[in-house]
Motif scaffolding. Structure first.
Motif, mmCIF file in Angstrom:
data_model
loop_
_atom_site.group_PDB
_atom_site.id
_atom_site.type_symbol
_atom_site.label_atom_id
_atom_site.label_comp_id
_atom_site.label_asym_id
_atom_site.label_seq_id
_atom_site.Cartn_x
_atom_site.Cartn_y
_atom_site.Cartn_z
ATOM 1 N N ASN A 197 48.644 -37.620 -39.081
ATOM 2 C CA ASN A 197 49.288 -38.342 -40.262
ATOM 3 C C ASN A 197 49.822 -37.273 -41.202
ATOM 4 O O ASN A 197 50.772 -37.395 -41.748
ATOM 5 C CB ASN A 197 48.132 -39.388 -40.765
ATOM 6 C CG ASN A 197 48.319 -40.588 -39.904
ATOM 7 O OD1 ASN A 197 49.126 -41.057 -39.184
ATOM 8 N ND2 ASN A 197 47.061 -41.326 -40.223
ATOM 9 N N GLU A 198 49.078 -36.414 -41.550
ATOM 10 C CA GLU A 198 49.357 -35.483 -42.146
ATOM 11 C C GLU A 198 50.732 -34.555 -41.805
ATOM 12 O O GLU A 198 51.710 -34.322 -42.767
ATOM 13 C CB GLU A 198 48.222 -34.234 -42.723
ATOM 14 C CG GLU A 198 47.315 -35.141 -43.370
ATOM 15 C CD GLU A 198 45.974 -34.050 -43.806
ATOM 16 O OE1 GLU A 198 46.198 -32.825 -43.347
ATOM 17 O OE2 GLU A 198 45.205 -34.389 -44.554
ATOM 18 N N LEU A 199 50.488 -34.307 -40.783
ATOM 19 C CA LEU A 199 51.982 -33.583 -39.988
ATOM 20 C C LEU A 199 53.079 -34.450 -40.385
ATOM 21 O O LEU A 199 54.253 -33.785 -40.522
ATOM 22 C CB LEU A 199 51.447 -33.108 -38.698
ATOM 23 C CG LEU A 199 52.590 -32.085 -37.925
ATOM 24 C CD1 LEU A 199 52.391 -30.799 -38.737
ATOM 25 C CD2 LEU A 199 51.920 -31.959 -36.566
ATOM 26 N N GLU A 200 52.908 -35.616 -40.140
ATOM 27 C CA GLU A 200 54.015 -36.657 -39.983
ATOM 28 C C GLU A 200 54.405 -36.898 -41.452
ATOM 29 O O GLU A 200 55.834 -36.651 -41.691
ATOM 30 C CB GLU A 200 53.584 -38.071 -39.446
ATOM 31 C CG GLU A 200 54.696 -38.843 -39.248
ATOM 32 C CD GLU A 200 54.215 -40.169 -38.907
ATOM 33 O OE1 GLU A 200 55.065 -40.969 -38.169
ATOM 34 O OE2 GLU A 200 53.021 -40.598 -38.968
ATOM 35 N N GLU A 201 53.742 -36.913 -42.552
ATOM 36 C CA GLU A 201 53.995 -36.765 -43.880
ATOM 37 C C GLU A 201 54.902 -35.578 -44.130
ATOM 38 O O GLU A 201 55.846 -35.644 -44.838
ATOM 39 C CB GLU A 201 52.793 -37.077 -44.905
ATOM 40 C CG GLU A 201 52.404 -38.684 -44.334
ATOM 41 C CD GLU A 201 51.060 -38.721 -45.518
ATOM 42 O OE1 GLU A 201 50.743 -37.718 -46.224
ATOM 43 O OE2 GLU A 201 50.276 -39.618 -45.166
ATOM 44 N N GLU A 202 54.326 -34.376 -43.793
ATOM 45 C CA GLU A 202 54.769 -33.158 -44.235
ATOM 46 C C GLU A 202 55.948 -32.859 -43.585
ATOM 47 O O GLU A 202 56.984 -32.202 -44.157
ATOM 48 C CB GLU A 202 53.726 -31.929 -43.914
ATOM 49 C CG GLU A 202 52.550 -31.979 -44.651
ATOM 50 C CD GLU A 202 51.367 -31.199 -44.467
ATOM 51 O OE1 GLU A 202 51.874 -30.270 -43.657
ATOM 52 O OE2 GLU A 202 50.352 -31.211 -45.085
ATOM 53 N N GLU A 203 56.288 -32.989 -42.409
ATOM 54 C CA GLU A 203 57.293 -32.686 -41.761
ATOM 55 C C GLU A 203 58.094 -33.497 -40.790
ATOM 56 O O GLU A 203 59.012 -33.425 -40.075
ATOM 57 C CB GLU A 203 56.904 -31.365 -40.683
ATOM 58 C CG GLU A 203 55.910 -30.384 -41.180
ATOM 59 C CD GLU A 203 55.647 -29.388 -40.107
ATOM 60 O OE1 GLU A 203 56.239 -29.089 -39.222
ATOM 61 O OE2 GLU A 203 54.550 -28.436 -40.668
ATOM 62 N N GLY A 204 57.523 -34.855 -40.907
ATOM 63 C CA GLY A 204 58.329 -35.856 -40.239
ATOM 64 C C GLY A 204 58.491 -35.617 -38.985
ATOM 65 O O GLY A 204 59.485 -35.970 -37.983
ATOM 66 N N LEU A 205 57.493 -35.314 -38.040
ATOM 67 C CA LEU A 205 57.548 -34.888 -36.591
ATOM 68 C C LEU A 205 57.431 -35.902 -35.706
ATOM 69 O O LEU A 205 57.649 -35.667 -34.675
ATOM 70 C CB LEU A 205 56.591 -33.772 -36.214
ATOM 71 C CG LEU A 205 56.844 -32.144 -37.100
ATOM 72 C CD1 LEU A 205 55.643 -31.264 -36.680
ATOM 73 C CD2 LEU A 205 58.243 -31.714 -36.604
ATOM 74 N N LEU A 206 56.738 -37.177 -36.195
ATOM 75 C CA LEU A 206 56.195 -38.019 -35.243
ATOM 76 C C LEU A 206 57.263 -39.256 -35.250
ATOM 77 O O LEU A 206 57.072 -40.023 -34.227
ATOM 78 C CB LEU A 206 54.574 -38.555 -35.627
ATOM 79 C CG LEU A 206 53.841 -37.263 -35.470
ATOM 80 C CD1 LEU A 206 52.430 -38.001 -35.636
ATOM 81 C CD2 LEU A 206 53.895 -36.671 -34.040
#
Length: 125
Positions: free
Chosen positions: A115-124
């Protein structure tokens, strides 16, 4: 102990991550817990190679567990070695749990991580 609703929400969030990773990497099956730990380890390492050795794969999964347990202060990132591999210091022991408890804890942290990765980098998305 989580309520049935909390347990359902946690499971739903974990399944969502599994489906997003499956789609992102165009895989025929959903990734299991070990595959997600491996991916987190690779993400934390910051580079990919086609042929990680068995020992490197184990190291990557250990890095993932350290990273995930750093959320609760059990590990602290101390830096990278000469080859760029991240290292963590154990700060406090993780309270002992049975296997289902360990898996539940890891799944909760995996959801938070992605979830944090998605918020930070929009990867998901």
């Amino acid at each position: 102990m989580p309520t049935p609703v909390e347990e359902w929400e946690e499971n739903f969030a974990y399944q969502r991550v599994r489906h997003l990773i499956q789609q992102k990497f165009d895989r025929p099956v959903l990734p299991d817990l070990n595959a997600l730990l491996f991916l987190i380890g690779v993400q934390e390492l910051g580079r990919w190679k086609q042929d990680f050795s068995k020992e490197e794969k184990q190291d990557l999964m250990h890095i993932a567990v350290c990273r995930l347990m750093s959320y609760d202060g059990h590990y602290t990132f101390v830096g990278r070695d000469d080859e760029g591999w991240p290292h963590y210091r154990l700060e406090s022991k993780i309270p002992p749990q049975d296997l289902p408890g360990q898996e539940s804890l890891l799944k909760e942290k995996i959801v938070r991580y992605f979830n944090e990765l998605e918020e930070e980098e929009g990867l998901l998305g």
